[in-house]
Enzyme design. Structure first.
Site, short mmCIF file in Angstrom:
data_model
loop_
_atom_site.label_atom_id
_atom_site.label_comp_id
_atom_site.label_asym_id
_atom_site.label_seq_id
_atom_site.Cartn_x
_atom_site.Cartn_y
_atom_site.Cartn_z
N LYS A 206 -32.97 -29.10 -21.01
CA LYS A 206 -31.81 -28.61 -21.76
C LYS A 206 -31.55 -29.47 -23.01
O LYS A 206 -31.33 -28.98 -24.11
CB LYS A 206 -30.58 -28.61 -20.84
N CYS A 260 -22.70 -28.29 -28.52
CA CYS A 260 -23.98 -28.51 -27.81
C CYS A 260 -24.95 -29.27 -28.67
O CYS A 260 -25.33 -30.39 -28.37
CB CYS A 260 -24.58 -27.16 -27.45
N1 SAJ Z 1 -27.40 -24.12 -37.99
C1 SAJ Z 1 -27.88 -24.43 -39.26
N2 SAJ Z 1 -29.09 -23.90 -39.66
C2 SAJ Z 1 -29.83 -23.09 -38.84
C3 SAJ Z 1 -29.34 -22.79 -37.54
C4 SAJ Z 1 -28.12 -23.33 -37.15
O1 SAJ Z 1 -27.23 -25.15 -40.03
O2 SAJ Z 1 -30.90 -22.65 -39.29
C5 SAJ Z 1 -26.10 -24.68 -37.55
C6 SAJ Z 1 -25.06 -23.61 -37.22
O3 SAJ Z 1 -24.40 -23.18 -38.37
C7 SAJ Z 1 -24.16 -24.36 -36.26
C8 SAJ Z 1 -25.11 -25.27 -35.51
O4 SAJ Z 1 -26.29 -25.35 -36.31
O5 SAJ Z 1 -23.23 -25.17 -36.97
C9 SAJ Z 1 -25.48 -24.77 -34.11
O6 SAJ Z 1 -25.67 -23.36 -34.11
P1 SAJ Z 1 -26.82 -22.63 -33.28
O7 SAJ Z 1 -26.68 -21.18 -33.52
O8 SAJ Z 1 -28.13 -23.23 -33.61
O9 SAJ Z 1 -26.56 -23.02 -31.78
P2 SAJ Z 1 -25.28 -23.00 -30.76
O10 SAJ Z 1 -24.67 -24.36 -30.78
O11 SAJ Z 1 -24.40 -21.84 -30.98
O12 SAJ Z 1 -26.05 -22.76 -29.36
C10 SAJ Z 1 -27.09 -23.64 -28.96
C11 SAJ Z 1 -28.32 -22.80 -28.55
N3 SAJ Z 1 -29.45 -23.68 -28.39
C12 SAJ Z 1 -30.66 -23.44 -29.00
O13 SAJ Z 1 -30.83 -22.51 -29.77
C13 SAJ Z 1 -31.78 -24.38 -28.69
C14 SAJ Z 1 -28.00 -22.05 -27.26
O14 SAJ Z 1 -29.16 -21.37 -26.79
C15 SAJ Z 1 -27.50 -23.03 -26.19
O15 SAJ Z 1 -27.16 -22.36 -24.98
C16 SAJ Z 1 -26.27 -23.71 -26.71
O16 SAJ Z 1 -26.63 -24.44 -27.90
C17 SAJ Z 1 -25.73 -24.64 -25.65
O17 SAJ Z 1 -24.74 -24.27 -24.98
O18 SAJ Z 1 -26.33 -25.71 -25.41
#
Ligand code: SAJ
Length: 427
Positions: A206, A260
């Site tokens: 995880k 996360c």
């Molecule tokens: N972000 C960027 N650039 C990107 C992708 C995301 O700046 O290209 C930023 C987003 O704007 C945000 C942050 O990263 O601020 C996180 O967003 P996210 O969509 O990547 O992830 P979360 O936090 O909503 O959910 C993540 C997911 N993990 C992965 O994709 C590996 C989800 O599957 C998990 O279940 C979740 O964390 C968790 O609960 O751990």
């Protein structure tokens, strides 16, 4: 134990409540447990205390059919799922007090052959810690009788009810027997592959998944600051590089938010500090991005004659109302506090009021998007909510613009003749 008919889910938050609701929809009697009395009352009325598509229907149906009931205290069950928060302390070590409090709640109810599942994202070794903690609380039970497993969730906020069913799942047991029994329970609703391993590997998997994403976003964020220095459009650069068949660079932004990705990598760093150089640096890179954006916006403010600045978006990512660990919120707060003479008109289509963190900040106001842009001399896009795609280039004419998400990156291609303000938007 061969069949699980009754489950207590401890912690009815973003993960616990959807898990409780989907178990209830699949024939398991669920006792939901939470310390927040208001949430317990809401859930028993069939309501969901936060925004998550489809969850409301599941909760309402579960309560109506008598399969889901929330209360303040755990009830004796065949299995217990702990889905409580694991925040980090100031030194980035994990705060396990919520897990221990949940264990205190269930320890007196145990008879010896129950399944205990830790779902909370946890540092390596936490499941074993939980097993020992329970054994110490109940010396009358044989420690190796307790079936303890770790089953981290991987659902993406906004798609939780779908991803609970369709995402592959990892189940790590303190013993193979615990892993098998947990697998059986998750099979009641998860239609994807359920892979079994030991508890510490499940814990690490995880953390590694979220660190992988953090490191890759840090790479994109570093590219954006390099591009800014070199006068290159980072969005175009990434788009071009991604045409390579084995390159897939993520998108830069104002920083990494949520509870996360911005948290979990620290658990790896804390467990192996010397060996986690890259993972630590990714956290530092992503955490420093909001401050870089603040100075970028301030530079545009200095160029503008207007004392009004529009900030678009406060959520930690697009199309949600979750403001936890949001870089956009951090940027808005820092700007408003540092620039008391400037008025900040903030748009956030997913909330009705500004959060409590703005309580003593006088120079901020929540206004509809079009109105915010209209009044401002500088416009900063902090979140790529769908609503902002509908903004017409003419609405931005003559304004200083900072686009931290690249949502308006094609505007300069429209040959507006007003691209001067858009020149420095490689945030
Ligand atoms: N972000 C960027 N650039 C990107 C992708 C995301 O700046 O290209 C930023 C987003 O704007 C945000 C942050 O990263 O601020 C996180 O967003 P996210 O969509 O990547 O992830 P979360 O936090 O909503 O959910 C993540 C997911 N993990 C992965 O994709 C590996 C989800 O599957 C998990 O279940 C979740 O964390 C968790 O609960 O751990």
């Amino acid at each position: 134990m061969t069949e699980i008919k009754e489950v207590s889910v401890i912690g009815l938050g973003y993960i616990g409540l959807p898990t409780a609701a989907i178990l209830a929809a699949n024939g398991i009697r669920v006792h939901g447990v939470d310390v927040n009395e208001r949430n317990v009352v809401a859930i028993n009325n069939g309501e969901v205390p936060f925004v998550e598509p489809e969850l409301g229907d599941f909760v309402a149906r579960g309560v109506e059919e008598g399969m889901l009931k929330a209360s303040l205290e755990a009830q004796a069950s065949d299995a217990y799922i702990l889905a409580v928060p694991t925040p980090f302390n100031e030194d980035y070590s994990a705060d396990l007090s919520y897990i221990e409090a949940a264990a205190d709640g269930i320890a007196p109810l145990l008879t010896g052959d129950e399944l205990i599942i830790l779902e909370s994202t946890s540092p390596p070794g936490t499941t074993e810690h939980l097993a020992r903690y329970l054994a110490a609380a109940r010396p009358d039970l044989e420690m190796d009788q307790l079936l303890v497993a770790h089953c981290p969730e991987r659902v993406l906020p906004g798609y939780v009810m779908k991803e609970l069913v369709t995402n592959d799942r990892i189940v790590g047991g303190m013993t193979p027997e615990a892993a098998e029994l947990a697998k059986k329970l998750y099979e009641t609703f998860c239609k994807a592959e359920i892979l079994t391993t030991d508890a510490i590997t499940a814990e690490m998997s995880k953390l590694v998944e979220n660190s992988y994403r953090d490191v890759n976003i840090a790479f994109a964020n570093e590219l954006s600051t390099i591009s800014d220095k070199l006068g290159i459009n980072v969005w175009e650069l990434i788009e071009l590089a991604n045409h390579h068949p084995r390159v897939n660079i993520l998108q830069p932004g104002p920083g990494v938010g949520g509870h996360c990705i911005a948290v979990d990598p620290w658990f790896i760093v804390a467990a192996a500090p010397e060996e986690s150089q890259l993972i630590r640096q990714a956290r530092i890179t992503n955490d420093s991005k909001p401050r870089w954006v603040v100075s970028k916006i301030e530079r545009q403010m200095a160029e503008s004659n207007s004392p009004v600045v529009a900030l678009l978006g406060l959520a930690f990512k697009k199309n949600i109302d979750d403001l936890r660990e949001s870089p956009a919120l951090q940027i808005a707060l820092e700007l408003a506090k540092k620039n008391p003479q400037t008025r900040f008109v903030i748009s956030e289509p997913n909330v009705d009021v500004l959060p409590a963190s703005f309580a003593h900040v006088e120079n901020v106001e929540l206004v509809p998007t079009a109105k915010a842009i209209e009044q401002a001399g500088t416009v900063a896009l902090l979140v790529d909510h769908d609503e902002y795609s509908t903004i017409e280039p003419s609405q931005l004419e003559g304004k200083r613009v900072v686009d931290t998400r690249g949502q308006w990156r094609f505007i300069s291609n429209l040959n507006l003749g007003k691209t001067e303000a858009l020149e420095n938007i490689h945030a």
